[in-house]
Scaffold this motif. Structure first.
Motif, PDB file in Angstrom:
ATOM      1  N   LEU A   9       0.835  -1.247   0.035  1.00 19.38           N
ATOM      2  CA  LEU A   9      -0.098  -0.021  -0.107  1.00 19.38           C
ATOM      3  C   LEU A   9       0.798   1.227  -0.001  1.00 19.38           C
ATOM      4  O   LEU A   9       0.675   2.369  -0.741  1.00 19.38           O
ATOM      5  CB  LEU A   9      -0.975   0.111   1.177  1.00 19.38           C
ATOM      6  N   ILE A  10       1.833   1.225   0.837  1.00 22.74           N
ATOM      7  CA  ILE A  10       2.769   2.319   0.913  1.00 22.74           C
ATOM      8  C   ILE A  10       3.576   2.817  -0.408  1.00 22.74           C
ATOM      9  O   ILE A  10       3.580   3.797  -0.824  1.00 22.74           O
ATOM     10  CB  ILE A  10       3.617   2.073   2.128  1.00 22.74           C
ATOM     11  N   ALA A  11       3.763   1.302  -0.796  1.00 19.96           N
ATOM     12  CA  ALA A  11       4.756   1.605  -1.968  1.00 19.96           C
ATOM     13  C   ALA A  11       4.004   1.761  -3.310  1.00 19.96           C
ATOM     14  O   ALA A  11       4.731   2.228  -4.203  1.00 19.96           O
ATOM     15  CB  ALA A  11       5.626   0.243  -2.243  1.00 19.96           C
ATOM     16  N   SER A  12       2.884   1.285  -3.477  1.00 17.27           N
ATOM     17  CA  SER A  12       1.986   0.973  -4.616  1.00 17.27           C
ATOM     18  C   SER A  12       1.449   2.397  -4.892  1.00 17.27           C
ATOM     19  O   SER A  12       1.397   3.531  -3.896  1.00 17.27           O
ATOM     20  CB  SER A  12       1.029   0.137  -4.649  1.00 17.27           C
ATOM     21  N   GLY A  13       0.924   2.473  -6.326  1.00 17.70           N
ATOM     22  CA  GLY A  13       0.151   3.528  -6.580  1.00 17.70           C
ATOM     23  C   GLY A  13       1.085   4.860  -7.193  1.00 17.70           C
ATOM     24  O   GLY A  13       2.197   4.653  -7.084  1.00 17.70           O
ATOM     25  N   ALA A  14       0.318   5.349  -8.092  1.00 16.45           N
ATOM     26  CA  ALA A  14       1.018   6.524  -9.033  1.00 16.45           C
ATOM     27  C   ALA A  14       0.882   7.667  -8.370  1.00 16.45           C
ATOM     28  O   ALA A  14       0.806   8.821  -9.142  1.00 16.45           O
ATOM     29  CB  ALA A  14       0.625   6.387 -10.593  1.00 16.45           C
ATOM     30  N   ALA A  15       1.188   7.979  -7.252  1.00 19.92           N
ATOM     31  CA  ALA A  15       0.832   9.345  -6.411  1.00 19.92           C
ATOM     32  C   ALA A  15       2.165   9.936  -6.600  1.00 19.92           C
ATOM     33  O   ALA A  15       3.511   9.532  -6.678  1.00 19.92           O
ATOM     34  CB  ALA A  15       0.578   9.161  -4.812  1.00 19.92           C
ATOM     35  N   SER A  16       2.070  11.030  -6.650  1.00 19.00           N
ATOM     36  CA  SER A  16       3.145  12.254  -6.856  1.00 19.00           C
ATOM     37  C   SER A  16       3.461  13.071  -5.549  1.00 19.00           C
ATOM     38  O   SER A  16       2.207  13.495  -4.919  1.00 19.00           O
ATOM     39  CB  SER A  16       3.035  13.028  -7.990  1.00 19.00           C
ATOM     40  N   PRO A  17       4.349  13.448  -4.893  1.00 21.23           N
ATOM     41  CA  PRO A  17       4.686  14.185  -3.921  1.00 21.23           C
ATOM     42  C   PRO A  17       4.061  15.486  -3.997  1.00 21.23           C
ATOM     43  O   PRO A  17       4.059  16.086  -5.256  1.00 21.23           O
ATOM     44  CB  PRO A  17       5.975  14.144  -3.749  1.00 21.23           C
TER      45      PRO A  17
ATOM     46  N   GLN B 108      -2.705  13.913  -1.859  1.00 18.18           N
ATOM     47  CA  GLN B 108      -1.682  14.492  -3.091  1.00 18.18           C
ATOM     48  C   GLN B 108      -2.336  13.998  -4.470  1.00 18.18           C
ATOM     49  O   GLN B 108      -3.461  13.004  -4.315  1.00 18.18           O
ATOM     50  CB  GLN B 108      -0.291  13.850  -2.803  1.00 18.18           C
ATOM     51  N   ASP B 109      -1.834  14.136  -5.494  1.00 19.31           N
ATOM     52  CA  ASP B 109      -2.467  13.889  -6.608  1.00 19.31           C
ATOM     53  C   ASP B 109      -2.079  12.417  -6.871  1.00 19.31           C
ATOM     54  O   ASP B 109      -1.252  11.795  -6.343  1.00 19.31           O
ATOM     55  CB  ASP B 109      -1.615  14.629  -7.867  1.00 19.31           C
ATOM     56  N   GLN B 155       4.934  -2.163  -8.485  1.00 15.74           N
ATOM     57  CA  GLN B 155       5.368  -0.995  -8.090  1.00 15.74           C
ATOM     58  C   GLN B 155       5.577  -0.171  -9.153  1.00 15.74           C
ATOM     59  O   GLN B 155       6.176  -0.446 -10.228  1.00 15.74           O
ATOM     60  CB  GLN B 155       6.773  -1.196  -7.396  1.00 15.74           C
TER      61      GLN B 155
END
Lengths: 179, 399
Positions: A9-17, B108-109, B155
């Motif tokens: 969960l923490i690592a996945s996702g295409a979130a951007s800072p 965040q986005d 990932q």
């Protein structure tokens, strides 16, 4: 498995800072904003500005018209008030005149009535006097006739017409004097 | 955070964790709570606790840590290992809910919208998303291998290349926000076009806001003579920012203005309008020259001072537009982060008896913060529009 899931969960996702400046998002944002500005400028802001201007102009015109109407109303009110004040004087004069006229008429009517009454009274008195005189004459004539008739029968002598008339006159004279 | 601050923890109904965990009596607890829980076996929990505490205090999250459970003489190795793994999971769960990555991740986005998913782990987690179709899919994905060698997650690495034009959640929200603004103001324009007054509460509210921005933001900032020309820009800025701020208050969406990329785009728009206005008014040379104020001082001193002041002013021209972006971003981002922290407390205490106290408190606090956020949404839109007016006004009437 749980650990892996959470770690994933923490690592996945295409979130951007959040502080990362993404050029593609920035360009998309610029395009969307520019597009919105262009659409709204044509279909919203321009008509809105026109509408607001028209409304303001209407409000200004309405206020100006209201001001003029107020001034006119005030002028009319002043005129009416002056008229009313004049009407009051006129009415008073009319009433006074009417009273005077009424008084004159009253006095005239009263005088005429009094004169008429006097005339009527005098006429009535004259008529009464005439009637009295006529009645006395009739009475005298009747008394003389009776007396002559009685006397004639007593003395046996018939009185002619001239004697008759002289007796009447004499009786009347005595009657009047005696009365 | 240490797991001894949690109290008792009930394990999720996972195939590998169908046990319930023991109760703890925490003499060293951070919060000082003593919470009763469920217990499956009559193990010697004190010794387990010591192991757990040692493990947490050492900050050791290695799954393969070496605990010597053989010496306890209770139960089998597999059962003890399961308990330890669960405790590690609790540590990780707390680390997840209150970790900056997790908290910021919700604000965040992203390439997806988050949807409610229960339970918030295991299989349910993969379902709590509404992915946004990508123009060019990610090409750099690293498979995350499970213990048995199977791939259980991917990932997704950073975008490949400097600009990939991937539509994100905030881009979609900006489109939605733009449509909402257009859907409100185009009908509003038709209603008042002929100078009629708007009828109805909603349209009167819109009318009040439109007139307020004109009379209290644009005219004071720019000047009554020039304000009319810039009204469309100021109105667009205000209502677009306000709509994006308010969209951020809808659960499951997000505040696009909580992204520096979005606020930077708006600030860049303002910057270009300011520059264009100044250059059109004074010419390029005049605008550049106008950045330095006129000084009635000694010519010698002036020669030294004016270039320095000019440099500071030009630098300030860029800085103040950058601050315009950062101010809006920081306010919106921070507000949502606070809400996220509050809600994370529910996640942390969900399987403990603390939830009965923390849950209501979090709900009340979240409502209060959201009310504040509602105020902030309007204030920040106002501040952005007002500063935009001031910057434009400064470009038209320099010094």
């Amino acid at each position: 498995m749980l650990n892996q899931s959470l770690a994933g969960l923490i690592a996945s996702g295409a979130a951007s800072p959040p502080l990362e400046l993404r050029v593609d998002t920035l360009i998309f944002s610029l395009l969307i904003f520019a597009g919105l500005l262009a659409v709204l400028f044509k279909f919203a802001w321009t008509p809105i500005v026109e509408g607001l201007d028209a409304r303001e102009k209407r409000m200004v015109d309405d206020i100006e018209a209201a001001r003029i109407a107020k001034e006119q109303a005030e002028a009319q009110l002043t005129a009416y008030q002056e008229k009313m004040a004049g009407a009051d004087g006129e009415a008073s004069a009319l009433i006074a005149e009417a009273k005077s006229t009424a008084n004159d008429a009253k006095e005239k009517i009263m005088a005429e009535a009094a004169a008429e009454a006097q005339k009527t009274r005098e006429r009535a008195l004259a008529e009464i006097e005439a009637a009295k005189t006529a009645a006395v004459r009739d009475l005298a004539e009747s008394s003389v006739d009776s007396a002559v008739s009685l006397a004639g029968s007593i003395v046996g002598r018939s009185l002619d017409k001239s004697d008759h008339s002289a007796l009447i006159e004499k009786s009347l004279e005595q009657f009047t004097t005696g009365a | 955070m240490k797991n001894n601050s949690l109290g008792s923890i009930v394990a999720p109904q996972d195939d590998e964790h169908k046990t319930t965990q023991e109760s703890h009596e925490h003499s060293e607890s951070d919060a000082g709570h003593e919470v009763a829980g469920h217990e499956k076996d009559a193990h010697d929990h004190d010794e387990h606790d010591e192991d757990d505490h040692d493990h947490v205090e050492d900050g050791d999250h290695d799954h393969d840590h070496d605990h010597d459970h053989d010496g306890h003489g209770h139960g089998g190795d597999s059962e003890t290992a399961t308990t330890d793994e669960w405790n590690d999971g609790v540590d990780l769960a707390m680390g997840y809910y209150l970790s900056p990555d997790s908290l910021i991740g919700h604000v965040q986005d992203s390439d997806h919208f988050e949807l409610p998913a229960f339970p918030p782990w295991g299989e349910g987690m993969s379902k709590g998303k509404l992915s946004i179709p990508q123009i060019s899919p990610y090409t750099d994905e690293s498979p995350m291998m499970g213990e048995n060698g199977s791939v259980w997650a991917y990932q997704k690495n950073d975008f490949v290349g400097p600009v990939t034009f991937q539509p994100t959640k905030f881009v979609v929200l900006e489109l939605i926000g733009a449509l909402i603004v257009a859907a409100i103001f185009i009908p509003y324009a038709k209603r008042i076009k002929s100078g009629n007054r708007p009828v109805g509460r909603f349209w009167n509210v819109i009318d009040v806001m439109v007139c307020y921005i004109r009379d209290e933001v644009a005219v004071p900032g720019i000047g009554s003579a020039d304000a009319k020309r810039f009204l469309p820009f100021i109105w667009t800025i205000f209502f677009f920012v306000l709509t994006l701020n308010l969209l951020g208050m809808v659960p499951g969406l997000g505040a696009a203005t909580g992204s520096i990329s979005v606020t930077a785009a708006l600030a860049i728009s303002v910057f270009f309008v300011v520059m264009a206005t100044g250059i059109k008014k004074m010419g390029f040379a005049g605008f550049v020259k106008a950045q330095a104020p006129h000084l009635d001082i000694n010519p010698v001193v002036k020669i030294i001072l004016v270039p320095m002041i000019w440099a500071i002013e030009v630098f300030g021209l860029f800085i103040k537009h950058a601050v315009l972006a950062v101010r809006l971003f920081a306010n919106m981002f921070a507000g949502h982060l606070v809400v996220g922290v509050f809600i994370a407390f529910i996640g942390v205490t969900w399987h403990t008896s603390l939830i009965w106290g923390v849950g209501p408190a979090v709900i009340v606090a979240t409502i209060a913060v959201n009310v504040l956020e509602l105020l902030v949404a309007f204030i920040q839109a106002y501040v952005f529009a007002f500063l935009t007016s001031l910057f434009i006004g400064a470009a038209i009437h320099p010094h």
